[in-house]
Design a protein around this motif. Structure first.
Motif, PDB file in Angstrom:
ATOM      1  N   ASP A 239       0.825  -1.221   0.000  1.00  0.00           N
ATOM      2  CA  ASP A 239       0.000   0.000   0.000  1.00  0.00           C
ATOM      3  C   ASP A 239       0.852   1.262   0.000  1.00  0.00           C
ATOM      4  O   ASP A 239       0.361   2.355   0.272  1.00  0.00           O
ATOM      5  N   SER A 240       2.126   1.131  -0.337  1.00  0.00           N
ATOM      6  CA  SER A 240       3.038   2.273  -0.426  1.00  0.00           C
ATOM      7  C   SER A 240       3.045   2.816  -1.853  1.00  0.00           C
ATOM      8  O   SER A 240       3.375   2.083  -2.794  1.00  0.00           O
ATOM      9  N   MET A 241       2.676   4.076  -2.029  1.00  0.00           N
ATOM     10  CA  MET A 241       2.724   4.663  -3.362  1.00  0.00           C
ATOM     11  C   MET A 241       4.162   4.678  -3.876  1.00  0.00           C
ATOM     12  O   MET A 241       4.414   4.406  -5.045  1.00  0.00           O
ATOM     13  N   TYR A 242       5.116   4.974  -2.993  1.00  0.00           N
ATOM     14  CA  TYR A 242       6.528   4.951  -3.376  1.00  0.00           C
ATOM     15  C   TYR A 242       6.935   3.549  -3.824  1.00  0.00           C
ATOM     16  O   TYR A 242       7.552   3.381  -4.884  1.00  0.00           O
ATOM     17  N   GLY A 243       6.585   2.527  -3.053  1.00  0.00           N
ATOM     18  CA  GLY A 243       6.927   1.153  -3.402  1.00  0.00           C
ATOM     19  C   GLY A 243       6.306   0.724  -4.719  1.00  0.00           C
ATOM     20  O   GLY A 243       6.947   0.070  -5.550  1.00  0.00           O
ATOM     21  N   GLN A 244       5.041   1.083  -4.928  1.00  0.00           N
ATOM     22  CA  GLN A 244       4.385   0.752  -6.187  1.00  0.00           C
ATOM     23  C   GLN A 244       5.037   1.501  -7.346  1.00  0.00           C
ATOM     24  O   GLN A 244       5.261   0.934  -8.420  1.00  0.00           O
ATOM     25  N   ALA A 245       5.369   2.776  -7.140  1.00  0.00           N
ATOM     26  CA  ALA A 245       6.014   3.557  -8.197  1.00  0.00           C
ATOM     27  C   ALA A 245       7.374   2.961  -8.553  1.00  0.00           C
ATOM     28  O   ALA A 245       7.733   2.889  -9.732  1.00  0.00           O
ATOM     29  N   GLN A 246       8.129   2.524  -7.546  1.00  0.00           N
ATOM     30  CA  GLN A 246       9.413   1.866  -7.821  1.00  0.00           C
ATOM     31  C   GLN A 246       9.201   0.637  -8.705  1.00  0.00           C
ATOM     32  O   GLN A 246       9.941   0.418  -9.662  1.00  0.00           O
ATOM     33  N   ALA A 247       8.207  -0.180  -8.368  1.00  0.00           N
ATOM     34  CA  ALA A 247       7.913  -1.383  -9.150  1.00  0.00           C
ATOM     35  C   ALA A 247       7.521  -1.021 -10.581  1.00  0.00           C
ATOM     36  O   ALA A 247       7.954  -1.676 -11.539  1.00  0.00           O
ATOM     37  N   VAL A 248       6.727   0.013 -10.731  1.00  0.00           N
ATOM     38  CA  VAL A 248       6.288   0.455 -12.054  1.00  0.00           C
ATOM     39  C   VAL A 248       7.481   0.924 -12.886  1.00  0.00           C
ATOM     40  O   VAL A 248       7.653   0.517 -14.042  1.00  0.00           O
ATOM     41  N   PHE A 249       8.321   1.783 -12.314  1.00  0.00           N
ATOM     42  CA  PHE A 249       9.467   2.289 -13.070  1.00  0.00           C
ATOM     43  C   PHE A 249      10.477   1.180 -13.366  1.00  0.00           C
ATOM     44  O   PHE A 249      11.150   1.214 -14.394  1.00  0.00           O
ATOM     45  N   THR A 250      10.561   0.172 -12.507  1.00  0.00           N
ATOM     46  CA  THR A 250      11.425  -0.979 -12.786  1.00  0.00           C
ATOM     47  C   THR A 250      10.894  -1.751 -13.992  1.00  0.00           C
ATOM     48  O   THR A 250      11.669  -2.154 -14.871  1.00  0.00           O
ATOM     49  N   LYS A 251       9.572  -1.948 -14.063  1.00  0.00           N
ATOM     50  CA  LYS A 251       8.980  -2.617 -15.231  1.00  0.00           C
ATOM     51  C   LYS A 251       9.276  -1.829 -16.504  1.00  0.00           C
ATOM     52  O   LYS A 251       9.621  -2.405 -17.540  1.00  0.00           O
ATOM     53  N   ILE A 252       9.122  -0.518 -16.424  1.00  0.00           N
ATOM     54  CA  ILE A 252       9.385   0.331 -17.590  1.00  0.00           C
ATOM     55  C   ILE A 252      10.841   0.186 -18.026  1.00  0.00           C
ATOM     56  O   ILE A 252      11.129   0.028 -19.214  1.00  0.00           O
ATOM     57  N   ARG A 253      11.762   0.194 -17.073  1.00  0.00           N
ATOM     58  CA  ARG A 253      13.188   0.021 -17.400  1.00  0.00           C
ATOM     59  C   ARG A 253      13.419  -1.323 -18.095  1.00  0.00           C
ATOM     60  O   ARG A 253      14.112  -1.393 -19.114  1.00  0.00           O
ATOM     61  N   HIS A 254      12.824  -2.393 -17.568  1.00  0.00           N
ATOM     62  CA  HIS A 254      12.984  -3.708 -18.176  1.00  0.00           C
ATOM     63  C   HIS A 254      12.483  -3.726 -19.625  1.00  0.00           C
ATOM     64  O   HIS A 254      13.130  -4.310 -20.508  1.00  0.00           O
ATOM     65  N   LEU A 255      11.348  -3.114 -19.879  1.00  0.00           N
ATOM     66  CA  LEU A 255      10.800  -3.094 -21.238  1.00  0.00           C
ATOM     67  C   LEU A 255      11.674  -2.264 -22.175  1.00  0.00           C
ATOM     68  O   LEU A 255      11.926  -2.662 -23.318  1.00  0.00           O
ATOM     69  N   ILE A 256      12.138  -1.113 -21.699  1.00  0.00           N
ATOM     70  CA  ILE A 256      13.009  -0.272 -22.530  1.00  0.00           C
ATOM     71  C   ILE A 256      14.288  -1.031 -22.878  1.00  0.00           C
ATOM     72  O   ILE A 256      14.728  -1.041 -24.037  1.00  0.00           O
ATOM     73  N   GLU A 257      14.884  -1.676 -21.895  1.00  0.00           N
ATOM     74  CA  GLU A 257      16.126  -2.413 -22.135  1.00  0.00           C
ATOM     75  C   GLU A 257      15.882  -3.607 -23.065  1.00  0.00           C
ATOM     76  O   GLU A 257      16.713  -3.892 -23.927  1.00  0.00           O
ATOM     77  N   ALA A 258      14.740  -4.273 -22.935  1.00  0.00           N
ATOM     78  CA  ALA A 258      14.414  -5.384 -23.837  1.00  0.00           C
ATOM     79  C   ALA A 258      14.265  -4.892 -25.275  1.00  0.00           C
ATOM     80  O   ALA A 258      14.556  -5.623 -26.224  1.00  0.00           O
ATOM     81  N   ALA A 259      13.836  -3.640 -25.418  1.00  0.00           N
ATOM     82  CA  ALA A 259      13.669  -3.056 -26.750  1.00  0.00           C
ATOM     83  C   ALA A 259      15.000  -2.551 -27.314  1.00  0.00           C
ATOM     84  O   ALA A 259      15.081  -2.201 -28.490  1.00  0.00           O
ATOM     85  N   GLY A 260      16.040  -2.483 -26.469  1.00  0.00           N
ATOM     86  CA  GLY A 260      17.342  -2.011 -26.927  1.00  0.00           C
ATOM     87  C   GLY A 260      17.636  -0.572 -26.580  1.00  0.00           C
ATOM     88  O   GLY A 260      18.585   0.015 -27.098  1.00  0.00           O
ATOM     89  N   GLY A 261      16.842   0.006 -25.690  1.00  0.00           N
ATOM     90  CA  GLY A 261      17.042   1.404 -25.323  1.00  0.00           C
ATOM     91  C   GLY A 261      17.540   1.576 -23.906  1.00  0.00           C
ATOM     92  O   GLY A 261      17.895   0.604 -23.225  1.00  0.00           O
ATOM     93  N   LYS A 262      17.557   2.832 -23.477  1.00  0.00           N
ATOM     94  CA  LYS A 262      17.971   3.207 -22.125  1.00  0.00           C
ATOM     95  C   LYS A 262      16.869   4.055 -21.499  1.00  0.00           C
ATOM     96  O   LYS A 262      16.120   4.731 -22.215  1.00  0.00           O
ATOM     97  N   PRO A 263      16.777   4.061 -20.170  1.00  0.00           N
ATOM     98  CA  PRO A 263      15.744   4.877 -19.529  1.00  0.00           C
ATOM     99  C   PRO A 263      15.748   6.344 -19.976  1.00  0.00           C
ATOM    100  O   PRO A 263      14.685   6.935 -20.146  1.00  0.00           O
ATOM    101  N   ASN A 264      16.924   6.919 -20.205  1.00  0.00           N
ATOM    102  CA  ASN A 264      16.965   8.327 -20.597  1.00  0.00           C
ATOM    103  C   ASN A 264      16.512   8.571 -22.034  1.00  0.00           C
ATOM    104  O   ASN A 264      16.456   9.714 -22.485  1.00  0.00           O
ATOM    105  N   ASP A 265      16.161   7.497 -22.764  1.00  0.00           N
ATOM    106  CA  ASP A 265      15.557   7.656 -24.085  1.00  0.00           C
ATOM    107  C   ASP A 265      14.079   8.039 -23.973  1.00  0.00           C
ATOM    108  O   ASP A 265      13.469   8.440 -24.968  1.00  0.00           O
ATOM    109  N   VAL A 266      13.501   7.922 -22.777  1.00  0.00           N
ATOM    110  CA  VAL A 266      12.101   8.302 -22.564  1.00  0.00           C
ATOM    111  C   VAL A 266      11.981   9.820 -22.682  1.00  0.00           C
ATOM    112  O   VAL A 266      12.740  10.566 -22.059  1.00  0.00           O
ATOM    113  N   VAL A 267      11.017  10.270 -23.489  1.00  0.00           N
ATOM    114  CA  VAL A 267      10.809  11.705 -23.662  1.00  0.00           C
ATOM    115  C   VAL A 267       9.510  12.202 -23.017  1.00  0.00           C
ATOM    116  O   VAL A 267       9.346  13.399 -22.801  1.00  0.00           O
TER     117      VAL A 267
END
Length: 131
Positions: free
Chosen positions: A46-74
């Motif tokens: 029930d931690s918004m911070y904990g959930q946000a960390q999990a969400v951004f980790t998923k996003i990082r995994h998908l970006i890296e699987a696609a061949g990119g880096k987190p800072n490629d997000v605009v």
């Protein structure tokens, strides 16, 4: 241009014929709204911070699987169920991005796909945009 569906072994796939978590078209990638749900579990409890960390980790995994880096997000679009807790999301976001942060919209909504979910994030990026 052809769209290509990207998957990651670290991010659960949605039910068949519903949506794609990540699509690449040309030099762009599009990540669907990610939540902290992992099967029947909500990462971060029930931690918004904990959930946000999990969400951004998923996003990082998908970006890296696609061949990119987190800072490629605009651009990110962030939905929260309690705007007063937005600093928790910003703290987690700062753990993923550096340099010039993506353009960002933060919106409070009355509910997400399940009552225990507190934050959902979409992301769009261009490969190589992060330098």
């Amino acid at each position: 241009m052809i769209k290509k569906r990207i998957t990651s072994p670290h991010v659960g796939e949605p039910p068949e014929k519903t949506w794609s978590n990540c699509l690449v078209v040309g030099n762009q990638f599009f990540i669907s709204g990610m939540t902290a749900r992992d099967g029947t579990t909500v990462l971060g409890g029930d931690s918004m911070y904990g959930q946000a960390q999990a969400v951004f980790t998923k996003i990082r995994h998908l970006i890296e699987a696609a061949g990119g880096k987190p800072n490629d997000v605009v651009k990110v679009l962030i939905f929260v169920t309690d705007i007063k807790r937005r600093e928790e999301v910003w703290k987690a976001r700062a753990e993923l991005f550096s340099g010039d942060f993506p353009a960002s919209t933060l919106v409070e909504c009355s509910a997400l796909a399940a009552p225990e979910l507190l934050v959902e994030v979409e992301a769009v990026g261009f490969f190589g945009a992060g330098g």
